[in-house]
Design a protein around this motif. Structure first.
Motif, PDB file in Angstrom:
ATOM      1  N   UNK A  37      13.980  42.886  -7.030  1.00 31.70           N
ATOM      2  CA  UNK A  37      15.207  42.113  -7.201  1.00 31.70           C
ATOM      3  C   UNK A  37      16.151  42.847  -8.141  1.00 31.70           C
ATOM      4  N   UNK A  38      17.401  42.418  -8.113  1.00 28.90           N
ATOM      5  CA  UNK A  38      18.363  42.873  -9.114  1.00 28.90           C
ATOM      6  C   UNK A  38      18.705  41.697 -10.019  1.00 28.90           C
ATOM      7  N   UNK A  39      18.942  41.993 -11.270  1.00 28.16           N
ATOM      8  CA  UNK A  39      19.365  40.990 -12.247  1.00 28.16           C
ATOM      9  C   UNK A  39      20.751  41.384 -12.730  1.00 28.16           C
ATOM     10  N   UNK A  40      21.682  40.425 -12.750  1.00 21.96           N
ATOM     11  CA  UNK A  40      23.056  40.768 -13.085  1.00 21.96           C
ATOM     12  C   UNK A  40      23.613  39.794 -14.113  1.00 21.96           C
ATOM     13  N   UNK A  41      24.460  40.314 -15.000  1.00 21.83           N
ATOM     14  CA  UNK A  41      25.175  39.500 -15.985  1.00 21.83           C
ATOM     15  C   UNK A  41      26.637  39.414 -15.548  1.00 21.83           C
ATOM     16  N   UNK A  42      27.112  38.183 -15.408  1.00 19.73           N
ATOM     17  CA  UNK A  42      28.440  37.956 -14.852  1.00 19.73           C
ATOM     18  C   UNK A  42      29.268  37.055 -15.757  1.00 19.73           C
ATOM     19  N   UNK A  43      30.566  37.335 -15.832  1.00 25.57           N
ATOM     20  CA  UNK A  43      31.520  36.412 -16.449  1.00 25.57           C
ATOM     21  C   UNK A  43      32.742  36.334 -15.542  1.00 25.57           C
ATOM     22  N   UNK A  44      33.367  35.170 -15.525  1.00 28.00           N
ATOM     23  CA  UNK A  44      34.549  35.000 -14.694  1.00 28.00           C
ATOM     24  C   UNK A  44      34.941  33.545 -14.626  1.00 28.00           C
ATOM     25  N   UNK A  45      36.032  33.291 -13.943  1.00 24.79           N
ATOM     26  CA  UNK A  45      36.556  31.935 -13.818  1.00 24.79           C
ATOM     27  C   UNK A  45      35.623  31.063 -12.993  1.00 24.79           C
ATOM     28  N   UNK A 103      32.391  29.532 -15.165  1.00 26.67           N
ATOM     29  CA  UNK A 103      33.408  29.781 -16.185  1.00 26.67           C
ATOM     30  C   UNK A 103      32.964  29.487 -17.603  1.00 26.67           C
ATOM     31  N   UNK A 104      31.663  29.303 -17.827  1.00 27.18           N
ATOM     32  CA  UNK A 104      31.167  28.930 -19.161  1.00 27.18           C
ATOM     33  C   UNK A 104      30.460  30.090 -19.852  1.00 27.18           C
ATOM     34  N   UNK A 105      31.067  31.244 -19.859  1.00 28.44           N
ATOM     35  CA  UNK A 105      30.475  32.379 -20.556  1.00 28.44           C
ATOM     36  C   UNK A 105      29.625  33.226 -19.630  1.00 28.44           C
ATOM     37  N   UNK A 106      28.667  33.963 -20.223  1.00 26.25           N
ATOM     38  CA  UNK A 106      27.860  34.922 -19.459  1.00 26.25           C
ATOM     39  C   UNK A 106      26.798  34.184 -18.644  1.00 26.25           C
ATOM     40  N   UNK A 107      26.739  34.483 -17.369  1.00 28.08           N
ATOM     41  CA  UNK A 107      25.697  33.955 -16.491  1.00 28.08           C
ATOM     42  C   UNK A 107      24.753  35.102 -16.132  1.00 28.08           C
ATOM     43  N   UNK A 108      23.471  34.915 -16.384  1.00 30.35           N
ATOM     44  CA  UNK A 108      22.457  35.890 -15.968  1.00 30.35           C
ATOM     45  C   UNK A 108      21.779  35.351 -14.729  1.00 30.35           C
ATOM     46  N   UNK A 109      21.820  36.127 -13.659  1.00 30.72           N
ATOM     47  CA  UNK A 109      21.222  35.674 -12.398  1.00 30.72           C
ATOM     48  C   UNK A 109      20.187  36.682 -11.914  1.00 30.72           C
ATOM     49  N   UNK A 110      18.999  36.172 -11.557  1.00 31.80           N
ATOM     50  CA  UNK A 110      17.970  36.936 -10.871  1.00 31.80           C
ATOM     51  C   UNK A 110      17.283  35.989  -9.898  1.00 31.80           C
TER      52      UNK A 110
END
Length: 854
Positions: free
Chosen positions: A331-339, A385-392
């Motif tokens: 899998x890939x794990x990603x850190x995302x921020x945005x609206x 839109x609530x800060x950094x989201x870490x998804x895996x």
């Protein structure tokens, strides 16, 4: 398994290694002590079993004491006597803990939610309870139809991925046992369970028909949490009608295509004590998916290697391309921020188009989507839109090197935003190898990468396109797997899958497990010989007869079926030499060779298990098959099989078809044929499995090495010099089909390094490397080669290096075993040990030896 919990076996197998580095070290006797009190066991007293002194060098035995009780921890130790009859200090204390032992001991009910099988969103479940006293220990036992993650007081239990392992769900289900003592507290506690579809509720539509599996339903689970208090009392917290359920941010999960996560739907604290679940729904009580729920005693899948992105390329304002620098499964794990509402897509693949975008052509060729809402190999994340989201992803894995990240509005990403995780069954490495040729070392590494990429509780063909348990791929790579990794438990589980899938008439499908696909007319001996070859290979590598005993009736039923459709002792039942370079061998010939292999293994198993009548019958059958093959396909005058193709000659040599005295001539013809083919391969999967061993076992190791070290098309090295970090599905890198870049069906080369160059081989007369065959080949293309294999008796080492015209050969034979060394001496060459000439075939006891060949 070391100190396992959740053992269901009434008579578990116990084994040990002798630590004695002296020359000729051997075990003359043993004594095993088993009991429920570790102090008593340490003092050589066991209330469960005392084997007393047994005069034997055996180091793998079955427990033979008082009946084991469920939910009980047993301690055990072993004492050994050495070659001189002296008793050695007792081993350290080890343990194993029983689980349910039988179905009657379950107290929980299978539960699910009220949603239907086509509901995309995953189910979240929770329950609170009060532990009224001081906790001594706690065990969680959980079975699921589908996949699950278990939480206690907000924290995930354990580090497993994709539990439980995939089985034929309507015939056998697995439960997993956890020590959760440290995650519980006196007073209030909360349990959370998140259910995924896995292979149980396969919603994605592909040609394999998993969406039509007879077991398919909304995922469900059953759980018993067993708490033992310090006052000796126990309490059970179980799955029942008091649980609550809801859906949440995991809006789609498919083991096949990807995972969709809408973080706007997150439920903070859903698995904690203080969460208010008044608006959650009640659960549905369900029947158990099968009446056979057994312990999952095997190495789990884990995130093993963390792989940072090697590079990131910004293709445009809304598209980034991440490159891990190597092909993996995971899998890939990603850190995302945005609206809030920003939709981010992570598309995973092994290739790129010339414009830098991920290329899935022919990887998604078997996918049949209803619409465009579930793109292949793609995770879809919606931001809140609530800060950094870490998804895996939790319930999916993919095969990939590249991740193309696109968003519906610009977001900022850096190289550190994405990380890859190489996931696989967490088997320990038992083989190491090193040579003077970097290409060979790189090929060994790439082969291991493909093997692990395709080990997910069962061996698969590829991690990206199918994830199917193709039987042929599994047995083609069995020796590569066992020389390099301790995968015994994975194969034992897979053979149970075979037993579940076998038809009453003996027929097996060519993918296992299956939802029903694969019972066609091509699922014949060359593929489904797994039922015989894998138990036999486990026996030779581990000295354990249990896989043969467990599968004996199934091997017999299979051979009997092939016999019923093959009255002249030849069969057309097979798939053939799949993905050949250019030449095609006769289907009847290769299928009949594997028919012979199966009948031979069945006869040997019958003899081992004391079934004399069966041995006589199937040994005679094997000889009839061999005779029929040779009468139709072998020309004794020319020493050729068929038209003399590489595959035709190779399989006869590899599998014992060649008549006595004719092997050198057939092997010489094979070497000539390889030379005539430009010192390149002209084989498919069957020839690839046999050609290197056929050459090196029969005096043609130089040709075998030249094939293995070749760097131009078609060859393994051609892949490597073109950047491969795994093995491919097709010799032609630019083929229009069959172009997975992470396949194991051409992977026998990884085992051949140990057999053909180091010469480390098991002896079927004294299996499990009790007697080691050391038959190194000092090929002219290498200046040094070394390999080691940690077998049931310890680590075997075989190392050779050149010093001018002299070869130095070093061998280590572990305690309680011995070896026969066969030196490949040239004319006027001799082997010396401590300055004294030795025979070209030399027997040695345990110890380390240094020979000089000159």
């Amino acid at each position: 398994m070391e100190s396992p919990i959740g053992i269901d076996a009434e008579s578990p197998r116990l084994s040990w290694l002798m630590k004695d580095n002296r020359q000729s070290a051997a075990q003359s006797a043993y004594q095993v002590i088993v009991g429920t009190d570790s102090v008593e066991v340490q003092n050589s007293n066991g209330n469960a079993w005392n084997s007393n002194k047994v005069n034997s060098s055996q180091s793998l035995i079955n427990y033979n004491g008082k009946p084991l009780q469920p939910f009980t921890k047993y301690f055990w130790a072993v004492s050994l006597w050495d070659k001189d009859g002296n008793k050695l200090p007792q081993s350290s204390i080890n343990s194993f803990e029983t689980g349910m032992m039988k179905m009657d001991n379950w107290h929980g009910t299978w539960i699910s939610d009220y949603n239907g099988i086509n509901t995309k969103a995953a189910g979240y479940f929770r329950k609170t309870f009060n532990a009224t006293k001081k906790i001594k220990s706690a065990r969680a036992y959980i079975a699921a139809a589908g996949l699950y993650e278990l939480y206690l007081n907000g924290e995930k239990v354990g580090n497993h991925r994709l539990d439980p392992m995939y089985t034929r769900f309507d015939r056998r289900n697995l439960y997993v046992s956890y020590d959760v003592t440290s995650q519980l507290q006196t007073g209030n506690n909360a349990i959370g369970v998140l259910l995924g579809n896995g292979w149980y509720n396969h919603q994605s539509i592909a040609v394999w028909n998993f969406d039509r599996a007879p077991w398919r339903a909304r995922p469900a689970f059953c759980m018993d949490l067993r708490i033992t208090y310090t006052d000796g009392s126990t309490e059970l917290i179980v799955s029942d009608n008091k649980w609550k359920t809801h859906t949440g941010p995991l809006t789609l999960n498919s083991i096949y295509t990807g995972e969709h996560y809408d973080s706007r739907l997150e439920i903070p604290g859903w698995n904690t004590i203080d969460f208010d679940d008044k608006k959650w729904n009640g659960v549905m009580l369900r029947a158990a998916p099968s009446k056979n729920i057994v312990s999952q005693v095997m190495q789990p899948i884990r995130n093993i290697d963390k792989i940072p992105a090697k590079s990131v390329t910004k293709l445009n304002d809304t598209t980034y391309l991440f490159d891990l620098g190597r092909n993996i499964a995971g899998v890939s794990s990603i850190k995302l921020t945005g609206d809030s509402g920003t939709v981010v897509r992570l598309k995973h693949g092994e290739r790129l188009y010339s414009n830098g975008h991920v290329d899935l052509s022919n990887i998604d060729v078997y996918y049949r989507p209803k619409d465009n809402t579930e793109p292949f190999g793609t995770d879809i994340v919606t931001l809140n839109g609530k800060g950094v989201l870490e998804f895996m992803p939790k319930f999916n894995y993919k095969g990939f090197q590249y991740v193309e990240v696109t968003s519906n509005k610009p977001i900022k990403l850096t190289k550190e935003s994405l990380t890859g995780y190489f996931m696989h069954s967490d088997v320990s490495q038992v083989g190491q190898m090193n040579s003077s040729n970097p290409l060979i070392d790189r090929l060994w590494w790439a082969t291991n990468n493909s093997y692990l990429s395709n080990l997910y509780g069962y061996p698969t063909d590829c991690p990206q396109r199918e994830k199917n348990g193709w039987t042929g791929d599994g047995h083609f790579a069995i020796e590569t797997g066992l020389y390099n990794y301790d995968s015994f438990t994975i194969y034992e589980k897979w053979m149970a899958d075979h037993r579940d899938e076998q038809q009453p008439n003996g027929v097996l499908p060519d993918i296992i497990p299956t939802g029903g696909w694969g019972y066609g007319d091509a699922n014949g001996t060359d593929w489904t010989s797994t039922i015989a070859i894998i138990p036999w290979t486990l026996y030779t590598f581990y000295g354990d007869t249990k896989p043969l005993a467990d599968n004996y009736d199934n091997i017999k039923a299979y051979v009997n079926y092939v016999k019923s459709i093959s009255p002249a002792n030849l069969t057309m039942f097979g798939r053939g030499d799949w993905v050949p370079v250019k030449s095609t061998s006769p289907l009847e010939y290769t299928s009949s060779v594997y028919y012979f292999v199966d009948a031979t293994i069945l006869a040997k198993a019958a003899k081992l298990l004391g079934k004399q009548d069966d041995f006589d019958f199937y040994n005679a059958l094997a000889q009839k098959i061999k005779t029929a093959i040779n009468e139709k396909y072998f020309n004794a005058q020319t020493g050729l099989y068929g038209s003399g193709l590489q595959t035709e000659l190779s399989v006869a040599l590899q599998w014992g078809i060649v008549p006595d005295g004719m092997k050198p001539k057939v092997a010489a013809n094979l070497a000539k044929r390889v030379a005539a083919d430009g010192m390149h391969l002209d084989v498919g999967v069957l020839g690839c499995r046999s050609i290197l061993n056929a050459l090196s076992d029969n005096g043609q190791a130089e040709t075998a090495y030249k094939l293995a070290a070749q760097t131009t098309y078609p060859s393994w090295g051609w892949w490597i010099v073109n950047g491969a970090t795994t093995l491919y599905e097709n010799w032609n890198i630019k083929a229009e089909r069959d172009i997975s870049l992470n396949h194991m069906m051409f992977g026998d080369v990884g085992g051949w390094f140990y057999r053909g160059l180091a010469g480390i081989k098991p002896d079927e007369q004294y299996p499990g490397f009790k007697h080691v065959l050391l038959q190194p080949n000092f090929v002219s293309g290498l200046n040094h080669f070394s390999a080691s294999h940690a077998g049931p008796y310890g680590t075997i080492k075989s190392l050779w290096k050149r010093s001018g015209k002299t070869v130095i050969y070093e061998a280590t034979v572990p305690a309680n075993s011995n070896a026969t060394i066969t030196f490949p001496l040239l004319p006027r060459q001799n082997a010396f040990l401590d300055g004294k000439k030795v025979l070209s075939v030399t027997n040695v006891a345990a110890g380390t030896y240094r020979f000089v060949i000159k």
